[in-house]
Design an enzyme around this catalytic site. Structure first.
Site, short mmCIF file in Angstrom:
data_model
loop_
_atom_site.label_atom_id
_atom_site.label_comp_id
_atom_site.label_asym_id
_atom_site.label_seq_id
_atom_site.Cartn_x
_atom_site.Cartn_y
_atom_site.Cartn_z
N LYS A 120 0.83 -1.22 0.00
CA LYS A 120 0.00 0.00 0.00
C LYS A 120 0.86 1.26 0.00
O LYS A 120 0.61 2.20 -0.75
CB LYS A 120 -0.93 0.01 1.23
N ARG A 158 -9.54 0.56 8.98
CA ARG A 158 -9.13 -0.80 9.37
C ARG A 158 -10.19 -1.51 10.19
O ARG A 158 -9.98 -2.66 10.57
CB ARG A 158 -7.86 -0.70 10.22
N ARG A 176 11.78 -4.89 4.87
CA ARG A 176 11.43 -3.49 4.55
C ARG A 176 12.35 -2.51 5.28
O ARG A 176 12.65 -2.67 6.45
CB ARG A 176 9.98 -3.23 4.98
N ARG A 210 11.43 -0.10 10.80
CA ARG A 210 10.37 0.12 11.79
C ARG A 210 10.50 -0.87 12.94
O ARG A 210 10.73 -2.05 12.71
CB ARG A 210 9.00 -0.04 11.11
N ARG A 250 -0.22 -8.37 13.64
CA ARG A 250 -0.81 -7.42 12.69
C ARG A 250 -1.65 -8.15 11.64
O ARG A 250 -2.71 -7.68 11.24
CB ARG A 250 0.30 -6.58 12.03
P1 ADP Z 1 2.24 -1.83 3.19
O1 ADP Z 1 2.24 -0.33 3.11
O2 ADP Z 1 1.04 -2.46 2.56
O3 ADP Z 1 2.49 -2.36 4.58
P2 ADP Z 1 4.79 -1.58 1.74
O4 ADP Z 1 4.43 -0.76 0.55
O5 ADP Z 1 5.52 -0.90 2.83
O6 ADP Z 1 3.47 -2.35 2.32
O7 ADP Z 1 5.63 -2.83 1.21
C1 ADP Z 1 6.21 -3.77 2.12
C2 ADP Z 1 7.59 -4.17 1.61
O8 ADP Z 1 7.44 -4.94 0.40
C3 ADP Z 1 8.49 -2.99 1.27
O9 ADP Z 1 9.80 -3.31 1.66
C4 ADP Z 1 8.36 -2.86 -0.26
O10 ADP Z 1 9.57 -2.37 -0.84
C5 ADP Z 1 8.09 -4.30 -0.70
N1 ADP Z 1 7.17 -4.39 -1.83
C6 ADP Z 1 6.10 -3.58 -2.09
N2 ADP Z 1 5.46 -3.97 -3.21
C7 ADP Z 1 6.13 -5.06 -3.67
C8 ADP Z 1 5.96 -5.92 -4.80
N3 ADP Z 1 4.95 -5.75 -5.68
N4 ADP Z 1 6.85 -6.93 -4.94
C9 ADP Z 1 7.85 -7.12 -4.06
N5 ADP Z 1 8.08 -6.35 -2.98
C10 ADP Z 1 7.22 -5.32 -2.79
P1 AMP Z 2 0.92 0.67 9.09
O1 AMP Z 2 1.95 1.74 8.89
O2 AMP Z 2 -0.33 0.89 8.30
O3 AMP Z 2 1.48 -0.73 8.94
O4 AMP Z 2 0.45 0.81 10.62
C1 AMP Z 2 1.37 0.60 11.69
C2 AMP Z 2 0.59 0.48 13.00
O5 AMP Z 2 -0.09 1.71 13.29
C3 AMP Z 2 -0.50 -0.59 13.04
O6 AMP Z 2 0.00 -1.88 13.36
C4 AMP Z 2 -1.43 -0.04 14.12
O7 AMP Z 2 -0.91 -0.25 15.42
C5 AMP Z 2 -1.38 1.47 13.85
N1 AMP Z 2 -2.39 1.91 12.87
C6 AMP Z 2 -2.17 2.46 11.65
N2 AMP Z 2 -3.33 2.75 11.04
C7 AMP Z 2 -4.31 2.37 11.88
C8 AMP Z 2 -5.74 2.39 11.82
N3 AMP Z 2 -6.38 2.85 10.74
N4 AMP Z 2 -6.43 1.91 12.89
C9 AMP Z 2 -5.79 1.46 13.98
N5 AMP Z 2 -4.47 1.39 14.11
C10 AMP Z 2 -3.72 1.84 13.07
#
Ligand code: ADP
Ligand code: AMP
Length: 215
Positions: A13, A88, A127, A161, A172
């Site tokens: 995302k 969420r 990541r 992170r 999660r």
């Molecule tokens: P989210 O925001 O849904 O938690 P991220 O965009 O942070 O996910 O992506 C999680 C990890 O996977 C990051 O390290 C990113 O670089 C990698 N990633 C994202 N999209 C892809 C993809 N299509 N293929 C492989 N790796 C990806």
């Molecule tokens: P994310 O960056 O989306 O992976 O979110 C990291 C963490 O932030 C999650 O595991 C939750 O603890 C909190 N968080 C982010 N967005 C939300 C949401 N919409 N509702 C509740 N908790 C959230």
């Protein structure tokens, strides 16, 4: 255009939001990013949210919905919004409808990034991001083109992170399954859900999203 990117942690995302911002000038509204900024600044919200986030549980609906409310109200009317990591829960989905309406907006699309659960732990534990500009990378799938140097800003500082560890990732995922996945059927009934294969490469996923938005 106001769209939700929906999918479990690690689905891509944030990566796809960054692309949409760059290609279409939309604004990314990531509650995770907002909460991390609050934690860093040690605001009351940040102090309350930190322990919950470290456990991989969900922060209260009130907190995240008010963050979205404030951020959306500050946007220019003509700029499209990408909701990343929000809503969420069912309560947040209802809040979002109200917040959008209050701002004279409506939800155009919910794009679900479909991913293989088995791939997510690897995605998340690999990541990292640029400490200066926040550009997202992955150890193997998406490293900077020059090792140790951010493609976007040239910084050599990176960070990971604290919640991107295997144990927290499992919590999660469980939160996603129990509380977030159940909001999809409501959007399906409204006929606004599109799915993309999040297991494809980053550029292919971006192309699929653009094709959906162009319809
Ligand atoms: P989210 O925001 O849904 O938690 P991220 O965009 O942070 O996910 O992506 C999680 C990890 O996977 C990051 O390290 C990113 O670089 C990698 N990633 C994202 N999209 C892809 C993809 N299509 N293929 C492989 N790796 C990806
Ligand atoms: P994310 O960056 O989306 O992976 O979110 C990291 C963490 O932030 C999650 O595991 C939750 O603890 C909190 N968080 C982010 N967005 C939300 C949401 N919409 N509702 C509740 N908790 C959230």
């Amino acid at each position: 255009m106001n769209i939700i990117l929906l999918g479990p942690p690690g689905a891509g995302k944030g990566t796809q939001s960054a692309g949409l911002v760059e290609r279409h000038g939309m604004k990314q509204l990531s509650t995770g990013d907002m909460l991390r900024a609050a934690v860093k600044a040690q605001t009351p919200v940040g102090l309350e949210a930190k322990a919950v986030m470290d456990r991989g549980e969900l922060v209260s609906d009130e907190i995240v919905s008010s963050l979205i409310d404030e951020n959306l109200a500050a946007m220019e009317a003509g700029q499209g919004a990408i909701f990343d990591g929000y809503p969420r829960t069912a309560a947040q989905a209802a809040d979002l409808d109200r917040i959008l309406e209050k701002n004279g907006r409506s939800l155009d699309r919910v794009i679900e990034l479909e991913v293989d659960v088995d791939a997510l732990v690897e995605r998340i534990t690999g990541r990292f991001s640029c400490a200066n500009c926040g550009a997202l990378y992955h150890d193997t799938a998406n490293p900077p083109s020059k090792e140790g140097v951010c493609d976007n800003c040239g910084s050599t500082e990176f960070k990971r992170r604290p919640d991107d560890n295997e144990e927290t990732v499992r919590t999660r995922m469980a939160e996603y399954r129990a509380k977030t996945a159940p909001i999809l059927p409501g959007y399906e009934e409204r006929g606004i859900v599109s799915r993309v294969n999040g297991m494809d490469g980053i550029d292919e996923v971006a192309g699929a999203i653009d094709a959906i938005l162009a319809k």
